[in-house]
Design a protein around this motif. Structure first.
Motif, PDB file in Angstrom:
ATOM      1  N   ILE A 425       0.880  -1.162   0.000  1.00  0.00           N
ATOM      2  CA  ILE A 425       0.000   0.000   0.000  1.00  0.00           C
ATOM      3  C   ILE A 425       0.921   1.215   0.000  1.00  0.00           C
ATOM      4  O   ILE A 425       1.869   1.283   0.778  1.00  0.00           O
ATOM      5  CB  ILE A 425      -0.909   0.020   1.241  1.00  0.00           C
ATOM      6  N   MET A 426       0.638   2.191  -0.855  1.00  0.00           N
ATOM      7  CA  MET A 426       1.607   3.263  -1.080  1.00  0.00           C
ATOM      8  C   MET A 426       1.046   4.629  -0.689  1.00  0.00           C
ATOM      9  O   MET A 426      -0.170   4.850  -0.679  1.00  0.00           O
ATOM     10  CB  MET A 426       2.034   3.286  -2.542  1.00  0.00           C
ATOM     11  N   GLY A 431       6.106  16.648  -0.572  1.00  0.00           N
ATOM     12  CA  GLY A 431       6.771  17.571  -1.497  1.00  0.00           C
ATOM     13  C   GLY A 431       7.101  16.981  -2.845  1.00  0.00           C
ATOM     14  O   GLY A 431       7.852  17.605  -3.618  1.00  0.00           O
ATOM     15  N   THR A 432       6.600  15.789  -3.156  1.00  0.00           N
ATOM     16  CA  THR A 432       6.914  15.140  -4.442  1.00  0.00           C
ATOM     17  C   THR A 432       5.643  14.530  -5.032  1.00  0.00           C
ATOM     18  O   THR A 432       4.592  14.529  -4.401  1.00  0.00           O
ATOM     19  CB  THR A 432       7.949  14.022  -4.268  1.00  0.00           C
ATOM     20  N   ASP A 433       5.771  14.007  -6.252  1.00  0.00           N
ATOM     21  CA  ASP A 433       4.708  13.226  -6.869  1.00  0.00           C
ATOM     22  C   ASP A 433       5.063  11.744  -6.880  1.00  0.00           C
ATOM     23  O   ASP A 433       4.511  10.961  -7.653  1.00  0.00           O
ATOM     24  CB  ASP A 433       4.470  13.700  -8.314  1.00  0.00           C
ATOM     25  N   THR A 434       6.002  11.360  -6.013  1.00  0.00           N
ATOM     26  CA  THR A 434       6.485   9.978  -5.948  1.00  0.00           C
ATOM     27  C   THR A 434       5.726   9.204  -4.882  1.00  0.00           C
ATOM     28  O   THR A 434       5.545   9.681  -3.752  1.00  0.00           O
ATOM     29  CB  THR A 434       7.989   9.957  -5.629  1.00  0.00           C
ATOM     30  N   TYR A 435       5.319   7.980  -5.230  1.00  0.00           N
ATOM     31  CA  TYR A 435       4.585   7.127  -4.305  1.00  0.00           C
ATOM     32  C   TYR A 435       5.448   5.925  -3.931  1.00  0.00           C
ATOM     33  O   TYR A 435       6.044   5.285  -4.788  1.00  0.00           O
ATOM     34  CB  TYR A 435       3.270   6.664  -4.931  1.00  0.00           C
ATOM     35  N   ARG A 436       5.509   5.651  -2.617  1.00  0.00           N
ATOM     36  CA  ARG A 436       6.342   4.575  -2.098  1.00  0.00           C
ATOM     37  C   ARG A 436       5.575   3.762  -1.055  1.00  0.00           C
ATOM     38  O   ARG A 436       4.559   4.197  -0.518  1.00  0.00           O
ATOM     39  CB  ARG A 436       7.633   5.141  -1.476  1.00  0.00           C
ATOM     40  N   ASN A 437       6.130   2.595  -0.748  1.00  0.00           N
ATOM     41  CA  ASN A 437       5.542   1.663   0.212  1.00  0.00           C
ATOM     42  C   ASN A 437       5.435   2.320   1.594  1.00  0.00           C
ATOM     43  O   ASN A 437       6.424   2.787   2.162  1.00  0.00           O
ATOM     44  CB  ASN A 437       6.428   0.410   0.283  1.00  0.00           C
ATOM     45  N   LEU A 438       4.201   2.343   2.157  1.00  0.00           N
ATOM     46  CA  LEU A 438       4.007   2.935   3.486  1.00  0.00           C
ATOM     47  C   LEU A 438       4.765   2.192   4.571  1.00  0.00           C
ATOM     48  O   LEU A 438       5.172   2.779   5.575  1.00  0.00           O
ATOM     49  CB  LEU A 438       2.513   2.951   3.830  1.00  0.00           C
ATOM     50  N   LYS A 439       4.951   0.902   4.372  1.00  0.00           N
ATOM     51  CA  LYS A 439       5.651   0.111   5.386  1.00  0.00           C
ATOM     52  C   LYS A 439       7.074   0.606   5.577  1.00  0.00           C
ATOM     53  O   LYS A 439       7.586   0.646   6.700  1.00  0.00           O
ATOM     54  CB  LYS A 439       5.668  -1.360   4.949  1.00  0.00           C
ATOM     55  N   ARG A 440       7.699   0.994   4.473  1.00  0.00           N
ATOM     56  CA  ARG A 440       9.088   1.463   4.532  1.00  0.00           C
ATOM     57  C   ARG A 440       9.177   2.992   4.632  1.00  0.00           C
ATOM     58  O   ARG A 440      10.238   3.514   4.972  1.00  0.00           O
ATOM     59  CB  ARG A 440       9.849   0.986   3.299  1.00  0.00           C
ATOM     60  N   PRO A 570      -4.663  -1.719   6.556  1.00  0.00           N
ATOM     61  CA  PRO A 570      -3.420  -2.370   7.009  1.00  0.00           C
ATOM     62  C   PRO A 570      -2.446  -2.523   5.855  1.00  0.00           C
ATOM     63  O   PRO A 570      -2.851  -2.776   4.726  1.00  0.00           O
ATOM     64  CB  PRO A 570      -3.904  -3.739   7.504  1.00  0.00           C
ATOM     65  N   ASP A 571      -1.176  -2.353   6.155  1.00  0.00           N
ATOM     66  CA  ASP A 571      -0.153  -2.560   5.138  1.00  0.00           C
ATOM     67  C   ASP A 571       0.064  -4.034   4.915  1.00  0.00           C
ATOM     68  O   ASP A 571      -0.113  -4.848   5.815  1.00  0.00           O
ATOM     69  CB  ASP A 571       1.183  -1.936   5.579  1.00  0.00           C
ATOM     70  N   THR A 572       0.445  -4.374   3.701  1.00  0.00           N
ATOM     71  CA  THR A 572       0.902  -5.740   3.444  1.00  0.00           C
ATOM     72  C   THR A 572       2.337  -5.856   3.890  1.00  0.00           C
ATOM     73  O   THR A 572       3.042  -4.854   4.014  1.00  0.00           O
ATOM     74  CB  THR A 572       0.790  -6.056   1.951  1.00  0.00           C
ATOM     75  N   PRO A 573       2.844  -7.054   4.135  1.00  0.00           N
ATOM     76  CA  PRO A 573       4.228  -7.223   4.599  1.00  0.00           C
ATOM     77  C   PRO A 573       5.225  -6.635   3.623  1.00  0.00           C
ATOM     78  O   PRO A 573       5.030  -6.714   2.410  1.00  0.00           O
ATOM     79  CB  PRO A 573       4.381  -8.752   4.702  1.00  0.00           C
ATOM     80  N   ALA A 574       6.280  -6.044   4.174  1.00  0.00           N
ATOM     81  CA  ALA A 574       7.308  -5.461   3.308  1.00  0.00           C
ATOM     82  C   ALA A 574       8.105  -6.544   2.670  1.00  0.00           C
ATOM     83  O   ALA A 574       8.213  -7.634   3.178  1.00  0.00           O
ATOM     84  CB  ALA A 574       8.216  -4.560   4.125  1.00  0.00           C
TER      85      ALA A 574
END
Length: 574
Positions: A425-426, A431-440, A570-574
């Protein structure tokens, strides 16, 4: 590259060939040829063959590979691992008949060669990827122990039954302790110390040849063969005469599983070391051409009394250190073996078998990969378990059963990993248009009514269920959820099952009044979706090049909400 150069890689290697390269190839060829003499004879004992067959296996296969192989440093010939597999395959079928044993061994060599050549022509070199490194490490370590203990009878000078089970060898040896010959033990242990000492002093010194010359001289000078020391005895001279292996279909069927095991394991051992030295010297290895080269080497060798061969670790290291720059070094080494067969075989009459056993034990001691086990303990304990499983299976069940168990478990692991891809889940990085894993990246911003998800795998039959589970979790957790964006950029391929899964996801989202958007869909995948009617079902306006664009569209279409709110999903496992 011309057809001739592709067929004979040596021709390409000899382009711009100079004096320095020739000097290195001559030096390496002479060194490896001298090294092969005692080593080949020792490995023939592991295979259950007379020592002379080790020299036969070092002649024609080495010369043929030098013409067709792409590795410039690889030294082809008999190796401990393949020798052990040969003994395990042929021994139960020969019923103690020496002539039948030799005939079946040559037939096995032919079958291994045909298998490897066929796989190379069919461009099936990728099959080697299904033998994982932990499996090979576990098998190699267990086989090294079996090989080492199988030489106890020669090192102790007692008669022990042939077995691939260490406990049987030790039990038989314990029952014959009173028959141990002290002179044989002295020669064997002394040779081990000499080999280890010379290796520590200077690895370039041909320790095996020094041990052979020293102990052979001692046996001859003091008549130790008359005091219980077992010697090689008469070694037939001359080059091997061409002959046809016995081609009975009953024997072919019986040897087929072993041919498959030897062909794949031999290729794995060969390609692994070939890639190491290709990387060091900055040239490319063609896995399919390597299969063709090894296959032709074994096919030709089968007609000239050679048992199955492949590239060896220790000889290749020596070949490189001695200056090999092309496979011409292999032709020089084969020439040294040919001269030995023609002129020098009488010199091996007084060679003690204990010294050949010592050479084998020292050689295989380096194959016990305990450092790899420690490394896997720190890095990946699942792989350590795979290594341990193969190790135990090889010791407990047998040689072929052990490697088979390792391969089966490897395939199970591949299937499991393929069907359980990483999902995330991202959120948008501030300040960016970049989407990343919420877990990390817990600082990433999310919308409570728009969720972004990603599956890091192709969408096909093995991952379809995981994809549906990911989206199903998203659209059923929170009644306030209004839109879902799926990042499809990791999906390089989609099949009919994947299309069906995507259609079910669209239907599920509609039932829960969740608008679905797809981002980063690649051209070939989009073509498949167009043809399957998914694009029409979802709507062309729901496809976007970037995740940020899809999120902006989703936010514009749904009711406004405060940004920066942590998603309750809930996040999925990293």
């Amino acid at each position: 590259m011309s057809f001739f150069s592709r067929l004979f890689p040596l021709a390409q290697q000899l382009t711009d060939y100079g004096r320095d390269q020739l000097r290195g190839d001559l030096s390496a060829g002479l060194t490896v040829g001298v090294m092969l003499i005692p080593q080949g004879m020792a490995y023939a004992l592991i295979a259950g063959l007379p020592p002379i067959y080790g020299l036969y296996a070092s002649l024609v296969p080495l010369a043929v590979y030098s013409l067709f192989g792409t590795s410039r440093q690889l030294a082809v010939g008999p190796v401990a691992m393949v020798s052990l597999l040969v003994a395990a395959a042929v021994g139960p079928l020969a019923n103690g008949d020496p002539a039948l044993y030799i005939g079946l061994t040559l037939l096995l060599s032919l079958m291994v060669g045909v298998l490897q050549f066929g796989l190379g022509v069919a461009r099936f070199g990728f099959l080697v990827n299904f033998l994982s490194h932990p499996v090979l490490s576990g098998f190699t370590s267990a086989a090294a122990l079996i090989i080492g203990f199988s030489q106890l009878k020669h090192l102790l000078g007692i008669d022990l039954p042939r077995s691939n089970y260490i406990h049987e060898i030790l039990w038989a040896a314990a029952g014959r302790v009173g028959q141990i010959d002290p002179l044989t033990v002295l020669l064997g242990v002394g040779s081990i110390l000499l080999l280890v000492g010379l290796r520590q002093l200077n690895p370039s010194i041909p320790g095996a040849l020094v041990a052979v010359m020293t102990t052979t001289g001692l046996v001859w000078a003091f008549g130790l063969d008359e005091h219980g020391v077992s010697i090689v005895g008469s070694v037939p001279g001359g080059l091997p005469a061409p002959s046809l292996p016995p081609l009975g279909m009953e024997n072919v069927w019986a040897l087929t599983p072993s041919a498959l095991a030897i062909g794949l394991v031999g290729f794995m051992e060969s390609i692994a070391v070939a890639k190491v030295y290709a990387g060091r010297h900055r040239y490319d290895i063609d896995a399919n051409q390597e299969l063709i080269g090894l296959g032709l080497a074994n096919i030709a060798g089968a007609f000239f009394s050679a048992y199955p061969t492949t590239g060896g670790f220790s000889r290749t290291a020596v070949n490189d250190e001695a200056g090999a720059r092309t496979t011409l070094a292999g032709l020089v080494a084969a020439g040294v073996i040919a001269l030995t067969l023609l002129l020098l075989t009488p010199l091996f009459y007084y060679l003690p078998n204990a010294v050949l056993a010592a050479i084998i034990m020292v050689a295989v001691s380096g194959l016990i990969e305990w450092k790899e086990a420690l490394h896997l303990w720190d890095v990946d304990r699942k792989d350590l378990g795979l290594m341990a499983l193969t190790f135990v299976a090889t010791l407990a069940l047998g040689i072929e059963e052990g490697i088979l168990a390792g391969v089966i478990v490897s395939l199970i692991v591949v299937i499991y990993q393929s069907s359980t891809p990483h999902t995330a889940i991202m959120g948008r990085l501030p300040g960016t248009d970049t989407y990343r894993n919420l877990k990390r990246n817990p600082e990433a911003l999310t919308q409570s009514n728009v969720v972004v998800a990603r599956m890091d795998a192709n969408l096909y039959f093995a991952t379809a269920s995981a994809f549906q589970d990911l989206v199903r979790r998203i659209d059923t957790q929170d009644p306030s959820l209004q839109a879902a964006v799926v990042d499809m950029y990791p999906v390089n391929r989609i099949d009919s099952t994947g299309v069906g899964a995507l259609k079910k996801v669209i239907e599920t989202c509609r039932r829960h009044n969740v608008a679905l958007y797809l981002a980063g869909v690649k051209g070939p995948v989009k073509d498949m979706l167009d043809e399957a009617g998914v694009t029409r079902m979802l709507g062309e306006d729901r496809f976007f090049f970037e995740v940020s664009g899809a999120v902006d569209a989703a936010e514009a279409d749904v009711e406004p909400t405060d940004s920066g709110v942590e998603s309750p999903l809930p996040d999925t496992p990293a």
